[in-house]
Scaffold this motif. Structure first.
Motif, mmCIF file in Angstrom:
data_model
loop_
_atom_site.group_PDB
_atom_site.id
_atom_site.type_symbol
_atom_site.label_atom_id
_atom_site.label_comp_id
_atom_site.label_asym_id
_atom_site.label_seq_id
_atom_site.Cartn_x
_atom_site.Cartn_y
_atom_site.Cartn_z
ATOM 1 N N TYR A 102 77.888 26.755 34.373
ATOM 2 C CA TYR A 102 76.986 26.192 35.280
ATOM 3 C C TYR A 102 77.296 25.684 36.432
ATOM 4 N N ILE A 103 76.341 26.164 37.486
ATOM 5 C CA ILE A 103 76.704 25.977 38.737
ATOM 6 C C ILE A 103 75.648 25.142 39.318
ATOM 7 N N LEU A 104 76.072 24.061 40.132
ATOM 8 C CA LEU A 104 75.111 23.080 40.416
ATOM 9 C C LEU A 104 75.152 22.677 42.012
ATOM 10 N N CYS A 105 73.992 22.447 42.664
ATOM 11 C CA CYS A 105 73.723 22.234 43.949
ATOM 12 C C CYS A 105 74.757 20.935 44.619
ATOM 13 N N ALA A 106 75.530 21.306 45.302
ATOM 14 C CA ALA A 106 76.419 20.208 45.914
ATOM 15 C C ALA A 106 75.525 19.223 46.683
ATOM 16 N N LYS A 107 75.888 18.011 46.693
ATOM 17 C CA LYS A 107 75.300 16.781 47.572
ATOM 18 C C LYS A 107 73.974 16.199 46.869
ATOM 19 N N SER A 108 73.690 16.889 46.046
ATOM 20 C CA SER A 108 72.179 16.542 45.580
ATOM 21 C C SER A 108 72.072 15.234 44.557
ATOM 22 N N PRO A 109 71.338 14.354 44.847
ATOM 23 C CA PRO A 109 71.105 13.372 44.190
ATOM 24 C C PRO A 109 70.844 13.547 42.527
ATOM 25 N N SER A 110 70.121 14.769 42.442
ATOM 26 C CA SER A 110 70.208 15.176 40.899
ATOM 27 C C SER A 110 71.192 16.119 40.370
ATOM 28 N N CYS A 111 71.772 16.906 41.375
ATOM 29 C CA CYS A 111 72.614 17.803 40.701
ATOM 30 C C CYS A 111 73.966 17.746 41.373
ATOM 31 N N GLY A 112 74.151 17.090 42.167
ATOM 32 C CA GLY A 112 75.649 16.846 43.054
ATOM 33 C C GLY A 112 76.739 16.381 41.675
ATOM 34 N N MET A 113 77.764 16.854 41.648
ATOM 35 C CA MET A 113 79.088 16.553 40.769
ATOM 36 C C MET A 113 79.754 15.615 41.360
ATOM 37 N N GLU A 114 79.858 15.361 42.675
ATOM 38 C CA GLU A 114 80.660 14.283 43.099
ATOM 39 C C GLU A 114 80.435 14.300 44.734
ATOM 40 N N ARG A 115 80.570 13.274 45.035
ATOM 41 C CA ARG A 115 80.549 12.729 46.742
ATOM 42 C C ARG A 115 79.163 12.801 47.084
ATOM 43 N N VAL A 116 78.363 12.523 46.041
ATOM 44 C CA VAL A 116 76.857 12.457 46.464
ATOM 45 C C VAL A 116 76.748 11.038 47.324
ATOM 46 N N ARG A 117 75.869 11.031 48.243
ATOM 47 C CA ARG A 117 75.629 9.795 49.328
ATOM 48 C C ARG A 117 74.878 8.758 48.271
ATOM 49 N N VAL A 118 75.512 7.509 48.384
ATOM 50 C CA VAL A 118 74.785 6.584 47.821
ATOM 51 C C VAL A 118 74.552 5.559 48.757
ATOM 52 N N TYR A 119 73.145 4.995 48.679
ATOM 53 C CA TYR A 119 72.540 3.903 49.479
ATOM 54 C C TYR A 119 72.700 2.519 48.900
ATOM 55 N N HIS A 120 73.068 1.494 49.793
ATOM 56 C CA HIS A 120 73.152 0.193 49.359
ATOM 57 C C HIS A 120 71.856 -0.457 49.171
ATOM 58 N N LEU A 147 81.745 23.483 34.680
ATOM 59 C CA LEU A 147 80.645 23.281 35.798
ATOM 60 C C LEU A 147 81.465 23.265 37.105
ATOM 61 N N GLU A 148 80.434 23.675 38.154
ATOM 62 C CA GLU A 148 80.951 23.678 39.307
ATOM 63 C C GLU A 148 80.013 23.531 40.477
ATOM 64 N N GLU A 149 80.140 23.267 41.629
ATOM 65 C CA GLU A 149 79.248 23.055 42.553
ATOM 66 C C GLU A 149 79.224 24.381 43.482
ATOM 67 N N ASP A 150 78.200 24.650 44.068
ATOM 68 C CA ASP A 150 78.200 25.916 44.983
ATOM 69 C C ASP A 150 79.110 25.834 46.234
ATOM 70 N N GLY A 151 79.364 24.690 46.795
ATOM 71 C CA GLY A 151 80.152 24.544 48.023
ATOM 72 C C GLY A 151 81.655 24.778 47.603
ATOM 73 N N ARG A 152 81.905 24.056 46.739
ATOM 74 C CA ARG A 152 83.272 24.384 46.001
ATOM 75 C C ARG A 152 83.744 25.592 45.595
ATOM 76 N N GLU A 160 88.010 31.101 41.618
ATOM 77 C CA GLU A 160 88.865 32.038 40.604
ATOM 78 C C GLU A 160 89.017 31.041 39.243
ATOM 79 N N ASN A 161 89.303 29.728 39.612
ATOM 80 C CA ASN A 161 89.380 29.011 38.394
ATOM 81 C C ASN A 161 88.038 28.866 37.690
ATOM 82 N N PHE A 162 87.010 28.762 38.121
ATOM 83 C CA PHE A 162 85.661 28.472 37.643
ATOM 84 C C PHE A 162 85.559 29.874 36.901
ATOM 85 N N VAL A 163 85.512 30.798 37.468
ATOM 86 C CA VAL A 163 85.124 32.323 36.544
ATOM 87 C C VAL A 163 85.998 32.395 35.585
ATOM 88 N N THR A 164 87.327 32.318 35.791
ATOM 89 C CA THR A 164 88.214 32.219 34.740
ATOM 90 C C THR A 164 87.753 31.411 33.326
#
Length: 317
Positions: A102-120, A147-152, A160-164
């Motif tokens: 599965y490939i997910l869209c980076a930074k997305s509040p729905s699909c981002g896997m990490e480092r998504v911006r969180v507001y207080h 699972l991997e993000e498009d940006g990564r 290469e690791n993801f496709v492997t």
């Protein structure tokens, strides 16, 4: 329900990454790697969870809000869509048994896997510390799925690791589809010996020990095996691990190569270890010698061809 098809490698993907106009602003985030390279070898299953829960396009953007330690997804109009996104993630995870990645869209509040911006919730400050609501449900429900993000995927090593991992999981799914037997399990592990060694030698040995007695509990040991295998492959194989494997493979040709050929192979492996040459260089030389001096055990090793060579993934690592 996306049932497993041994004839097709299916990868889930955020719809915007293949050019669908599903983003909040009516646009897309088309990935060249996905659409121009990977798409030649896999079948994409696109989904935009925000569209799936009934939000249109264009639409108010979504933010992740930290409210008293709880992560919420809220639109710019103040609508809380957290539970709808969570339910979508759980529902789709239940349908995605036939996917191999599965490939997910980076930074997305729905699909981002990490480092998504969180507001207080107070409105004061934000931090890149969140995971998208939909992505979190997938990661929890499908721990084996690569699972991997498009940006990564712009990083050659991560790509290469993801496709492997995708191709390895599909190979395992084909085995399960065909039917698990002790003999097939042993053969499978034997084929992956050097690929697993490149990622983590001790883990390879532990997986072999797990299969040392298959007189009982084959199904349970198979479940433990694939969990351990995917965890091992998720560890990035560095130059040290690959060099160890290349030297092992070199040993098979010790008595068959001339002194000049042995020196050339050793020099190529050394230059790879030092970062002068890419991994493809010693692999290509070993393949050449394998053609000249056939060895059935080496021919079956996935390490030589873990995915289609046309993807050119070993040129950059």
């Amino acid at each position: 329900m996306y049932k497993f098809d041994p004839g097709a490698i299916r990868i889930g993907i955020s719809g915007c990454l293949i050019g669908q106009l599903v983003r909040f602003d009516g646009g897309h985030k088309r990935s060249d790697f996905c659409t121009e390279q990977l798409a030649r070898f896999v079948e994409f299953v696109p989904l935009c969870p925000e569209i799936a829960i009934g939000l249109g396009t264009p639409r108010p953007s979504i933010r992740l809000i930290n409210r008293e330690g709880m992560l919420l997804a809220q639109t710019a109009r103040g609508e809380d869509v957290t539970e709808r996104l969570r339910a979508c993630g759980r529902d789709m995870a239940a349908r995605f048994g036939g996917l191999s990645g599965y490939i997910l869209c980076a930074k997305s509040p729905s699909c981002g896997m990490e480092r998504v911006r969180v507001y207080h919730d107070s409105g004061k400050g934000n931090a890149k510390e969140g995971t998208g609501i939909y992505a979190a449900e997938l990661m929890h429900a499908l721990p084996l799925l690569p699972l991997e993000e498009d940006g990564r995927l712009n990083d050659p090593v991560l790509r290469e690791n993801f496709v492997t991992r995708v191709y390895a999981l599909h190979d395992w799914q084909c085995l399960v589809h065909k039917g698990l037997t002790p003999s097939r399990l042993i053969t499978f592990h034997s084929r992956y010996k050097y690929l697993l060694m490149a990622h983590h030698r001790d883990s390879h040995q532990a997986l072999g020990q797990l299969l040392s007695d298959l007189s009982v509990g084959v199904e349970q040991k198979a479940e433990a095996y694939i969990a351990g295998m995917m965890q091992t492959l998720a560890r990035r194989a560095g130059r040290r691990g690959h060099t160890n494997v290349l030297q092992h493979l070199q040993g098979y040709f010790k008595g068959q190569l001339s002194s000049r050929q042995r020196q050339a192979l050793a020099r190529t492996i050394h230059q790879y270890r030092e970062g002068i040459l890419p991994l493809l260089a010693p692999i290509t030389l070993l393949r050449h010698y394998l053609e000249e001096h056939p060895n059935d055990y080496l021919r079956q090793q996935v390490y030589f061809n873990p995915y289609p060579e046309a993807l050119r993934l070993r040129y950059g690592i």
